[in-house]
Design a protein around this motif. Sequence first.
Motif, mmCIF file in Angstrom:
data_model
loop_
_atom_site.group_PDB
_atom_site.id
_atom_site.type_symbol
_atom_site.label_atom_id
_atom_site.label_comp_id
_atom_site.label_asym_id
_atom_site.label_seq_id
_atom_site.Cartn_x
_atom_site.Cartn_y
_atom_site.Cartn_z
ATOM 1 N N LEU A 52 10.639 0.565 -13.271
ATOM 2 C CA LEU A 52 10.499 -0.770 -12.695
ATOM 3 C C LEU A 52 9.039 -1.141 -12.445
ATOM 4 C CD1 LEU A 52 11.680 -3.335 -11.377
ATOM 5 C CD2 LEU A 52 11.794 -2.060 -9.234
ATOM 6 N N ARG A 53 8.283 -0.269 -11.802
ATOM 7 C CA ARG A 53 6.897 -0.617 -11.456
ATOM 8 C C ARG A 53 6.081 -0.916 -12.704
ATOM 9 N NH1 ARG A 53 2.092 2.124 -10.739
ATOM 10 N NH2 ARG A 53 3.044 4.141 -11.164
ATOM 11 N N GLN A 54 6.244 -0.119 -13.752
ATOM 12 C CA GLN A 54 5.493 -0.330 -14.981
ATOM 13 C C GLN A 54 5.873 -1.659 -15.635
ATOM 14 O OE1 GLN A 54 7.121 2.403 -14.113
ATOM 15 N NE2 GLN A 54 5.579 4.019 -13.990
ATOM 16 N N LYS A 55 7.166 -1.999 -15.600
ATOM 17 C CA LYS A 55 7.606 -3.274 -16.168
ATOM 18 C C LYS A 55 6.995 -4.448 -15.416
ATOM 19 C CE LYS A 55 12.082 -2.304 -18.388
ATOM 20 N NZ LYS A 55 11.986 -0.857 -18.521
ATOM 21 N N ILE A 56 6.958 -4.355 -14.090
ATOM 22 C CA ILE A 56 6.390 -5.432 -13.289
ATOM 23 C C ILE A 56 4.901 -5.594 -13.582
ATOM 24 C CG2 ILE A 56 5.787 -6.120 -10.934
ATOM 25 C CD1 ILE A 56 8.454 -4.990 -10.026
ATOM 26 N N ILE A 106 -1.234 -9.512 -6.593
ATOM 27 C CA ILE A 106 -0.087 -9.769 -5.729
ATOM 28 C C ILE A 106 -0.574 -9.811 -4.288
ATOM 29 C CG2 ILE A 106 2.091 -8.872 -4.825
ATOM 30 C CD1 ILE A 106 2.400 -10.004 -7.557
ATOM 31 N N GLU A 107 -0.413 -10.955 -3.642
ATOM 32 C CA GLU A 107 -0.870 -11.095 -2.269
ATOM 33 C C GLU A 107 0.147 -10.531 -1.286
ATOM 34 O OE1 GLU A 107 -2.236 -14.563 0.906
ATOM 35 O OE2 GLU A 107 -1.875 -15.049 -1.201
ATOM 36 N N CYS A 117 0.214 1.978 2.823
ATOM 37 C CA CYS A 117 0.080 3.248 2.112
ATOM 38 C C CYS A 117 -0.026 3.059 0.600
ATOM 39 C CB CYS A 117 1.268 4.151 2.442
ATOM 40 S SG CYS A 117 1.214 5.787 1.668
ATOM 41 N N LEU A 118 0.858 2.239 0.036
ATOM 42 C CA LEU A 118 0.917 2.088 -1.420
ATOM 43 C C LEU A 118 0.015 0.974 -1.941
ATOM 44 C CD1 LEU A 118 4.783 2.450 -1.894
ATOM 45 C CD2 LEU A 118 3.037 4.207 -2.272
ATOM 46 N N ARG A 119 -0.283 0.009 -1.105
ATOM 47 C CA ARG A 119 -1.054 -1.180 -1.470
ATOM 48 C C ARG A 119 -0.266 -2.046 -2.461
ATOM 49 N NH1 ARG A 119 -4.749 -1.305 2.585
ATOM 50 N NH2 ARG A 119 -5.777 0.715 2.797
ATOM 51 N N ASN A 155 24.391 -2.126 -1.459
ATOM 52 C CA ASN A 155 23.438 -1.814 -0.400
ATOM 53 C C ASN A 155 22.095 -1.386 -0.995
ATOM 54 O OD1 ASN A 155 22.510 -1.153 2.291
ATOM 55 N ND2 ASN A 155 22.771 0.997 1.723
ATOM 56 N N GLY A 156 21.040 -1.894 -0.423
ATOM 57 C CA GLY A 156 19.700 -1.489 -0.842
ATOM 58 C C GLY A 156 18.853 -2.667 -1.274
ATOM 59 N N GLY A 157 17.765 -2.926 -0.534
ATOM 60 C CA GLY A 157 16.792 -3.944 -0.913
ATOM 61 C C GLY A 157 15.577 -3.270 -1.506
ATOM 62 N N VAL A 158 15.092 -3.795 -2.611
ATOM 63 C CA VAL A 158 13.961 -3.185 -3.318
ATOM 64 C C VAL A 158 12.671 -3.898 -2.916
ATOM 65 C CG1 VAL A 158 13.024 -2.531 -5.569
ATOM 66 C CG2 VAL A 158 15.502 -2.697 -5.254
ATOM 67 N N PHE A 159 11.686 -3.145 -2.456
ATOM 68 C CA PHE A 159 10.366 -3.709 -2.167
ATOM 69 C C PHE A 159 9.616 -3.850 -3.490
ATOM 70 C CE2 PHE A 159 9.826 -2.042 2.489
ATOM 71 C CZ PHE A 159 10.999 -2.687 2.836
ATOM 72 N N LEU A 160 9.318 -5.080 -3.869
ATOM 73 C CA LEU A 160 8.632 -5.353 -5.129
ATOM 74 C C LEU A 160 7.192 -5.792 -4.874
ATOM 75 C CD1 LEU A 160 11.400 -7.383 -7.034
ATOM 76 C CD2 LEU A 160 10.928 -4.927 -7.139
ATOM 77 N N GLY A 161 6.315 -5.442 -5.802
ATOM 78 C CA GLY A 161 4.916 -5.841 -5.701
ATOM 79 C C GLY A 161 4.006 -4.771 -5.158
#
Length: 343
Positions: A316-320, A115-116, A108-110, A278-284
């Motif tokens: 976070l997304r903008q920093k990455i 980032i592979e 959905c988000l790609r 608690n909580g895992g962050v999906f990065l990329g």
Amino acid sequence: MGGDHGPSVVIPGAEIALQRRPELRFVIFGREDAVMPVLDRHPKLREASTFQHCDVAVRMDDKPSQALRQGRNKSSMWRTIEAVKLGEADVAVSAGNTGALMAMAKFCLRTMANIERPAIAAIWPTLRGESIVLDVGATIGADAQQLIDFSVMGAAMARALFQIERPTIGLLNIGVEEVKGQDEIREAGRLLKESEIAGLDYRGFVEGDDLGKGTVDVVVTEGFTGNVALKTAEGTAKQIAAYLRAAMSRTLLAKLGYILAKSAFDRLRDKMDPRKVNGGVFLGLNGVVIKSHGGTDAEGIAAAIDLAHAMARHGLRQKIEKDLHEFNLRLSDSAAPDASERR
């Protein structure tokens, strides 16, 4: 709708998060007959929420491909992620099926440019406070470029979460010597050392015991090793807690000792409480998704929402995206192999 307990835990968890942060607003997706009876018992949360009925809920035992095929466009999980894509929400939080959540989020988000594969980043309690460990389960096996991507993304998350200007990074390895480890790890270490990116302080290889020590702010590994480390740490914490309970109840003198040292044991229990992290962050991805542990309680759900709030508030997304762009420019300038050769 996900996790071991569904709305009966997720809704009270959101209520706790709202009490901590009254500015929060929620878009809640699920089956009306399951959600609304619980939501009606939390009037403040209902006032701060919008509910959207979904006919389909992804089951915890669904295969990712099955969930994606059957639940795309109409499941509560898909529509939660889609709300981020459409700008209706800043972050998606789910306690549901991890594989299905990752598959749907990626579809959905790609992934971000260059980032592979995405990664799951976890908050890790340490003797120094907290560290970030990634990947803990999204990518099984990783080449040098993917490990570098994880390092850059983990550093961006550390700056957002810990407010550290230049986080320290370590690659998890079987030894700290540069000659040890697989070729991919040694190559990633070489490139990180030579690149000298401004927002990242690479400290070399770290070993398994450095996870608990907090030797670095961000520990980078591939998903198989990271997931084994995570589950081992969780199991060890439960083992120690069981040992302590048994020891403190064994004799009358031990019980008396527990009463006298209760405040110390309370602090230890609080420090080892997995709900706090608690909580895992999906990065990329082109959007932020938080995966809560499926077996957690309301406090754990609230912690995952707290994490989501922090990730959104600090961009976070903008920093990455910014860090990846700068790093790839440096990599190009240093005449590193192009992407096709690396991958």
